[in-house]
Design a protein around this motif. Sequence first.
Motif, PDB file in Angstrom:
ATOM      1  N   ASP A  51       0.839  -1.198   0.000  1.00 24.33           N
ATOM      2  CA  ASP A  51       0.000   0.000   0.000  1.00 24.33           C
ATOM      3  C   ASP A  51       0.870   1.243   0.000  1.00 24.33           C
ATOM      4  N   ILE A  52       0.708   2.079  -1.007  1.00 23.39           N
ATOM      5  CA  ILE A  52       1.552   3.271  -1.165  1.00 23.39           C
ATOM      6  C   ILE A  52       0.670   4.505  -1.240  1.00 23.39           C
ATOM      7  N   TYR A  53       0.998   5.492  -0.417  1.00 23.08           N
ATOM      8  CA  TYR A  53       0.260   6.753  -0.357  1.00 23.08           C
ATOM      9  C   TYR A  53       1.223   7.894  -0.668  1.00 23.08           C
ATOM     10  N   VAL A  54       0.735   8.927  -1.294  1.00 18.71           N
ATOM     11  CA  VAL A  54       1.592  10.040  -1.715  1.00 18.71           C
ATOM     12  C   VAL A  54       1.032  11.351  -1.184  1.00 18.71           C
ATOM     13  N   ALA A  55       1.910  12.173  -0.602  1.00 21.51           N
ATOM     14  CA  ALA A  55       1.574  13.533  -0.177  1.00 21.51           C
ATOM     15  C   ALA A  55       2.434  14.483  -0.994  1.00 21.51           C
ATOM     16  N   PRO A  69      -8.789  18.955 -15.908  1.00 22.36           N
ATOM     17  CA  PRO A  69      -9.982  18.118 -15.695  1.00 22.36           C
ATOM     18  C   PRO A  69      -9.661  16.629 -15.603  1.00 22.36           C
ATOM     19  N   GLU A  70      -8.672  16.179 -16.368  1.00 21.68           N
ATOM     20  CA  GLU A  70      -8.325  14.749 -16.362  1.00 21.68           C
ATOM     21  C   GLU A  70      -7.850  14.290 -14.992  1.00 21.68           C
ATOM     22  N   VAL A  71      -7.177  15.180 -14.256  1.00 19.27           N
ATOM     23  CA  VAL A  71      -6.714  14.836 -12.911  1.00 19.27           C
ATOM     24  C   VAL A  71      -7.883  14.826 -11.930  1.00 19.27           C
ATOM     25  N   LYS A  72      -8.770  15.799 -12.045  1.00 24.46           N
ATOM     26  CA  LYS A  72      -9.922  15.879 -11.146  1.00 24.46           C
ATOM     27  C   LYS A  72     -10.823  14.659 -11.241  1.00 24.46           C
ATOM     28  N   GLU A  73     -10.796  13.996 -12.386  1.00 31.53           N
ATOM     29  CA  GLU A  73     -11.654  12.831 -12.594  1.00 31.53           C
ATOM     30  C   GLU A  73     -11.087  11.561 -11.966  1.00 31.53           C
ATOM     31  N   LEU A  74      -9.837  11.579 -11.510  1.00 30.32           N
ATOM     32  CA  LEU A  74      -9.219  10.396 -10.918  1.00 30.32           C
ATOM     33  C   LEU A  74      -9.724  10.211  -9.487  1.00 30.32           C
ATOM     34  N   ASP A  75     -10.315   9.056  -9.206  1.00 32.57           N
ATOM     35  CA  ASP A  75     -10.931   8.848  -7.898  1.00 32.57           C
ATOM     36  C   ASP A  75      -9.920   8.648  -6.776  1.00 32.57           C
ATOM     37  N   PHE A  76      -8.645   8.419  -7.104  1.00 31.59           N
ATOM     38  CA  PHE A  76      -7.641   8.228  -6.064  1.00 31.59           C
ATOM     39  C   PHE A  76      -6.857   9.513  -5.764  1.00 31.59           C
ATOM     40  N   VAL A  77      -7.207  10.604  -6.426  1.00 31.87           N
ATOM     41  CA  VAL A  77      -6.567  11.895  -6.183  1.00 31.87           C
ATOM     42  C   VAL A  77      -7.466  12.738  -5.279  1.00 31.87           C
ATOM     43  N   ILE A  78      -6.895  13.233  -4.174  1.00 34.12           N
ATOM     44  CA  ILE A  78      -7.632  14.051  -3.208  1.00 34.12           C
ATOM     45  C   ILE A  78      -6.937  15.407  -3.103  1.00 34.12           C
ATOM     46  N   VAL A  79      -7.696  16.484  -3.283  1.00 35.49           N
ATOM     47  CA  VAL A  79      -7.139  17.834  -3.264  1.00 35.49           C
ATOM     48  C   VAL A  79      -7.470  18.510  -1.932  1.00 35.49           C
ATOM     49  N   HIS A  80      -6.446  19.062  -1.272  1.00 25.35           N
ATOM     50  CA  HIS A  80      -6.603  19.744   0.013  1.00 25.35           C
ATOM     51  C   HIS A  80      -6.450  21.257  -0.175  1.00 25.35           C
ATOM     52  N   SER A  81      -7.295  22.024   0.454  1.00 28.16           N
ATOM     53  CA  SER A  81      -7.185  23.485   0.428  1.00 28.16           C
ATOM     54  C   SER A  81      -6.170  23.954   1.462  1.00 28.16           C
ATOM     55  N   ILE A  82      -5.370  24.958   1.094  1.00 31.71           N
ATOM     56  CA  ILE A  82      -4.418  25.538   2.049  1.00 31.71           C
ATOM     57  C   ILE A  82      -4.837  26.949   2.447  1.00 31.71           C
ATOM     58  N   ARG A 136      -2.464   3.764  -3.622  1.00 33.42           N
ATOM     59  CA  ARG A 136      -3.832   3.876  -3.104  1.00 33.42           C
ATOM     60  C   ARG A 136      -4.370   5.297  -3.201  1.00 33.42           C
ATOM     61  N   GLU A 137      -3.544   6.274  -2.839  1.00 31.56           N
ATOM     62  CA  GLU A 137      -3.997   7.665  -2.824  1.00 31.56           C
ATOM     63  C   GLU A 137      -2.885   8.600  -3.253  1.00 31.56           C
ATOM     64  N   LEU A 138      -3.280   9.667  -3.907  1.00 31.38           N
ATOM     65  CA  LEU A 138      -2.380  10.777  -4.203  1.00 31.38           C
ATOM     66  C   LEU A 138      -3.055  12.030  -3.666  1.00 31.38           C
ATOM     67  N   ARG A 139      -2.506  12.597  -2.608  1.00 35.53           N
ATOM     68  CA  ARG A 139      -3.082  13.795  -1.993  1.00 35.53           C
ATOM     69  C   ARG A 139      -2.232  15.007  -2.365  1.00 35.53           C
ATOM     70  N   VAL A 140      -2.884  16.051  -2.869  1.00 31.72           N
ATOM     71  CA  VAL A 140      -2.206  17.259  -3.324  1.00 31.72           C
ATOM     72  C   VAL A 140      -2.904  18.476  -2.729  1.00 31.72           C
ATOM     73  N   THR A 141      -2.309  19.641  -2.907  1.00 32.44           N
ATOM     74  CA  THR A 141      -2.943  20.881  -2.467  1.00 32.44           C
ATOM     75  C   THR A 141      -3.558  21.594  -3.669  1.00 32.44           C
TER      76      THR A 141
END
Length: 248
Positions: A168-172, A208-221, A196-201
């Motif tokens: 299991d690999i997670y990315v920040a 749009p192609e990135v936003k459609e990926l269900d394993f990408v989570i965007v965090h607000s700063i 498993r997940e790619l979390r970005v800010t």
Amino acid sequence: HRAKTITVVTPYSPYSRQDKPTFMKREATLARLFADQLKIAGADIHLCHHPHAYSLQGFYEPEMTFVALSGLTLFVEMYDGMMGRSDTVAVSTDAGGAKFTVHYAGAMDLNYAIANKYRTAHGTANLLGIIGDLTGVRTAIITDDETVTGKSLINAVRQLHDNYNVRDIYVALSHLKLRKEFIPELVACHKEAGLRELRVTDTIPQVPEVKELDFVIVHSIARRFAGVINRLHYNQSIGVLHQQHEQY
């Protein structure tokens, strides 16, 4: 009436990779040019998030104040449920980001490892292996400041999964500048190599192609910037924020 203080906020600091020329190459130090332009325009403070090089501070002071949030606490918040786990390791994609990963591993009470990378004459990043003890490791958290091609990140994921049996690999990641042509390789890692997940800010608008990926989570700063701007506006020290691992 002239403003008492002018603060420039660039969530992604322009030209932060161009802080010095590469050996034997005639490269412009555009980070210095950007700092000089802000000074001429009359800015007093430059606020940004997780720049590629913290040496940028030398381009601003003493005429201006340079405030760079590291993103350390945000990364801790992303995966605080894995804190202190013996089967989890924090991984840097290269030696350049190792110092940040060491601090992150300390804050998370985890061991750490470093990807051993080199670049060819054509600029392609190749991975030689992972430096660190990965015995019994099931989960990895990869931390990085930014990527355009995703090559270093993808190579690290592949190495961890294929050669070290990390399941299991997670990315920040602070700044995702991924070009569209490299998205399929990232998707392949998700399907085949345990990503498993790619979390970005949200420092950079995502295609749009990135936003459609269900394993990408965007965090607000926004909250972190708001906290720093508030203290700067009222002439309060931001040192306490650094003591709290840059809570804002």
